[in-house]
Design a protein around this motif. Structure first.
Motif, mmCIF file in Angstrom:
data_model
loop_
_atom_site.group_PDB
_atom_site.id
_atom_site.type_symbol
_atom_site.label_atom_id
_atom_site.label_comp_id
_atom_site.label_asym_id
_atom_site.label_seq_id
_atom_site.Cartn_x
_atom_site.Cartn_y
_atom_site.Cartn_z
ATOM 1 N N TYR A 23 39.605 49.796 40.677
ATOM 2 C CA TYR A 23 40.282 50.666 39.721
ATOM 3 C C TYR A 23 39.307 51.280 38.718
ATOM 4 C CZ TYR A 23 44.641 48.492 41.387
ATOM 5 O OH TYR A 23 45.690 48.058 42.154
ATOM 6 N N GLY A 24 39.856 52.184 37.910
ATOM 7 C CA GLY A 24 39.089 52.764 36.820
ATOM 8 C C GLY A 24 38.691 51.700 35.801
ATOM 9 N N HIS A 25 37.861 52.090 34.841
ATOM 10 C CA HIS A 25 37.299 51.144 33.885
ATOM 11 C C HIS A 25 36.679 51.925 32.749
ATOM 12 C CE1 HIS A 25 33.457 52.289 35.755
ATOM 13 N NE2 HIS A 25 34.132 52.236 36.892
ATOM 14 N N VAL A 26 36.108 51.214 31.801
ATOM 15 C CA VAL A 26 35.464 51.868 30.666
ATOM 16 C C VAL A 26 34.236 51.070 30.258
ATOM 17 C CG1 VAL A 26 36.844 50.626 28.945
ATOM 18 C CG2 VAL A 26 35.867 52.863 28.372
ATOM 19 N N GLU A 30 39.851 42.804 30.603
ATOM 20 C CA GLU A 30 40.140 42.989 32.028
ATOM 21 C C GLU A 30 39.642 44.287 32.655
ATOM 22 O OE1 GLU A 30 44.274 42.475 32.936
ATOM 23 O OE2 GLU A 30 44.499 40.764 31.590
ATOM 24 N N HIS A 31 39.373 45.315 31.867
ATOM 25 C CA HIS A 31 39.149 46.633 32.455
ATOM 26 C C HIS A 31 37.835 47.280 32.035
ATOM 27 C CE1 HIS A 31 43.206 46.168 33.774
ATOM 28 N NE2 HIS A 31 43.733 46.292 32.573
ATOM 29 N N SER A 32 36.833 46.493 31.722
ATOM 30 C CA SER A 32 35.533 47.051 31.357
ATOM 31 C C SER A 32 34.713 47.352 32.611
ATOM 32 C CB SER A 32 34.764 46.076 30.468
ATOM 33 O OG SER A 32 34.336 44.950 31.225
ATOM 34 N N SER A 33 33.695 48.179 32.450
ATOM 35 C CA SER A 33 32.789 48.466 33.566
ATOM 36 C C SER A 33 32.106 47.197 34.058
ATOM 37 C CB SER A 33 31.739 49.497 33.130
ATOM 38 O OG SER A 33 32.346 50.700 32.732
ATOM 39 N N GLU A 58 33.470 42.867 40.268
ATOM 40 C CA GLU A 58 34.419 42.996 41.376
ATOM 41 C C GLU A 58 33.756 43.664 42.575
ATOM 42 O OE1 GLU A 58 38.012 44.953 40.221
ATOM 43 O OE2 GLU A 58 38.325 43.651 38.489
ATOM 44 N N LEU A 59 32.996 44.747 42.312
ATOM 45 C CA LEU A 59 32.333 45.459 43.403
ATOM 46 C C LEU A 59 31.350 44.551 44.129
ATOM 47 C CD1 LEU A 59 31.581 47.974 45.024
ATOM 48 C CD2 LEU A 59 30.026 48.627 43.163
ATOM 49 N N VAL A 60 30.536 43.840 43.403
ATOM 50 C CA VAL A 60 29.562 42.943 44.034
ATOM 51 C C VAL A 60 30.290 41.871 44.850
ATOM 52 C CG1 VAL A 60 27.792 41.207 43.583
ATOM 53 C CG2 VAL A 60 27.762 43.379 42.336
ATOM 54 N N GLY A 61 31.382 41.327 44.294
ATOM 55 C CA GLY A 61 32.147 40.324 45.022
ATOM 56 C C GLY A 61 32.745 40.868 46.307
ATOM 57 N N LEU A 62 33.221 42.107 46.268
ATOM 58 C CA LEU A 62 33.792 42.723 47.466
ATOM 59 C C LEU A 62 32.728 42.966 48.535
ATOM 60 C CD1 LEU A 62 36.196 45.219 45.683
ATOM 61 C CD2 LEU A 62 36.894 43.389 47.235
ATOM 62 N N ILE A 63 31.536 43.380 48.097
ATOM 63 C CA ILE A 63 30.447 43.572 49.057
ATOM 64 C C ILE A 63 30.050 42.244 49.684
ATOM 65 C CG2 ILE A 63 28.040 44.285 49.316
ATOM 66 C CD1 ILE A 63 28.551 46.311 47.040
ATOM 67 N N GLU A 64 29.977 41.216 48.846
ATOM 68 C CA GLU A 64 29.607 39.891 49.365
ATOM 69 C C GLU A 64 30.664 39.360 50.332
ATOM 70 O OE1 GLU A 64 26.949 38.280 45.576
ATOM 71 O OE2 GLU A 64 29.078 37.733 45.756
#
Length: 360
Positions: A165-168, A335-338, A344-350
């Protein structure tokens, strides 16, 4: 981890929502010890409006012709993850390259899933998708969650999907002193979009008409001459990202309006929601399925179905608006910071690596 992204743009925020998201994500990934290279075609309209030249936490490669990318193929393809995004102008060439010669996990990241699926449903071409769908990618990420994930599997053959999702970036979006130029009772920040206009009329323009004594401030690019301007609407053409915090913090309340395809599909929070909340500004937003997954209505965000709801929100006391804004800011930081999205992205790649190993 080394990540290479073939995307639309990170160097210019002009008329697109991709750039700010990537800047925050890249900064966070760099702080966590990862290396991200963003490969971007040097388009004239972005070059004329470029507001970033050095990429904090990462590396930016601008190219004029795809042959320039091929010449650097060995350098770029030696990565743990190879990502192609929606609206990448050379998406199909990049997809072919990473599947033929890349060593890492291949990922497609659709930052525009409702638009993608809407165009497919209408029989329109989507030139950033492979002609044979998304089945070759190890992982398909979507800016939109909920039913969109199943649709990507059903319509495009994606084997494994997940939302990102988006983030800030709280370092870029935070409470700052107000600025007289942006000062108003109600603000709206967003590029003009015809499909967003009916809701903007209801939640912003009509309240301005009905409250002539209050000041309404609109910031964004590409607004047409026939926009229904009112005497109490002040317009700022393209507010640059460094000015977003001051823009938000200079109004008592800000409006969020979701594009029609995004609202219809749901589960697709605009980056502006997180930006405004991180700046400590109360938000009144249109409603859509899944919004309560990101903010609690009435506690962290105000919802509006028409002009009167916006006017009712404006009538709230400063203390009540400040309470709502503080709750939203706390939710975003939690919950929604960059930084959260980078992890999350690193976990999904792993996990994609683990799935590949198990399949082997």
């Amino acid at each position: 981890m080394k990540i290479v992204v073939f995307g639309l743009t990170v160097s210019s925020s002009w008329g697109n929502g991709h750039a700010t998201l990537w800047r925050g994500l890249i900064r966070a990934l760099g702080a966590q010890g990862h290396q991200l290279t963003f490969v971007e075609r040097d388009q004239p309209w972005y070059a004329e409006n470029r507001d970033l030249h050095d990429l904090p936490g990462g590396r930016l490669i601008l190219y004029r012709d795809w042959s320039d990318v091929l010449a650097r193929g060995r350098e770029l393809l030696d990565a743990d993850a190879l990502v192609v995004t929606s609206y990448c102008p050379d998406a199909r060439a990049a997809e072919a390259l990473i599947h033929e010669r890349g060593r890492g996990r291949t990922i497609f990241y659709d930052l525009d899933t409702p638009v993608t699926l809407g165009r497919l449903a209408a029989g329109e071409p989507v030139d950033y998708l492979p002609e044979d769908g998304l089945g070759r990618f190890d992982l398909v990420l979507s800016y939109t969650g909920g039913p969109a994930l199943q649709a990507l599997r059903d319509r495009l053959g994606a084997r494994r999907t997940a939302p990102l999702y988006g983030h800030v970036d709280p370092a870029a979006h935070r409470p700052v002193p107000p600025r007289d130029l942006f000062r108003g009772d109600l603000s709206y920040l967003g590029t003009y979009a015809a499909d967003r206009q009916p809701t903007l009329d209801q939640l912003f323009v009509e309240p301005a008409t009905r409250a002539p004594g209050q000041r309404f401030v609109l910031g964004g690019s590409s607004y047409p001459a026939d926009f229904p301007w009112q005497p109490n609407i002040w317009f700022m053409n393209h507010v640059a990202p460094p000015d977003h915090p001051a823009f938000f913090c200079s109004s008592r309340l800000t409006v969020n309006v979701t594009r029609a395809d995004m609202a219809a599909m749901g589960w697709c929070p605009s980056g502006r929601l997180f930006e405004a909340a991180a700046c400590g500004v109360p938000i009144v937003s249109d409603d859509w399925d899944g919004l309560d997954r990101f903010f609690t209505p009435g506690e962290e965000i105000l919802l509006a179905g028409g002009a009167q709801d916006t006017l009712d929100a404006l009538a709230l006391s400063d203390a009540e608006l400040a309470r709502i804004a503080a709750a939203a800011r706390a939710r975003v930081l939690a919950e929604h910071s960059s930084e959260h999205r980078a992890r999350e992205l690193v976990g999904l790649i792993e996990s994609a690596d683990d799935a590949q190993a198990a399949a082997a």
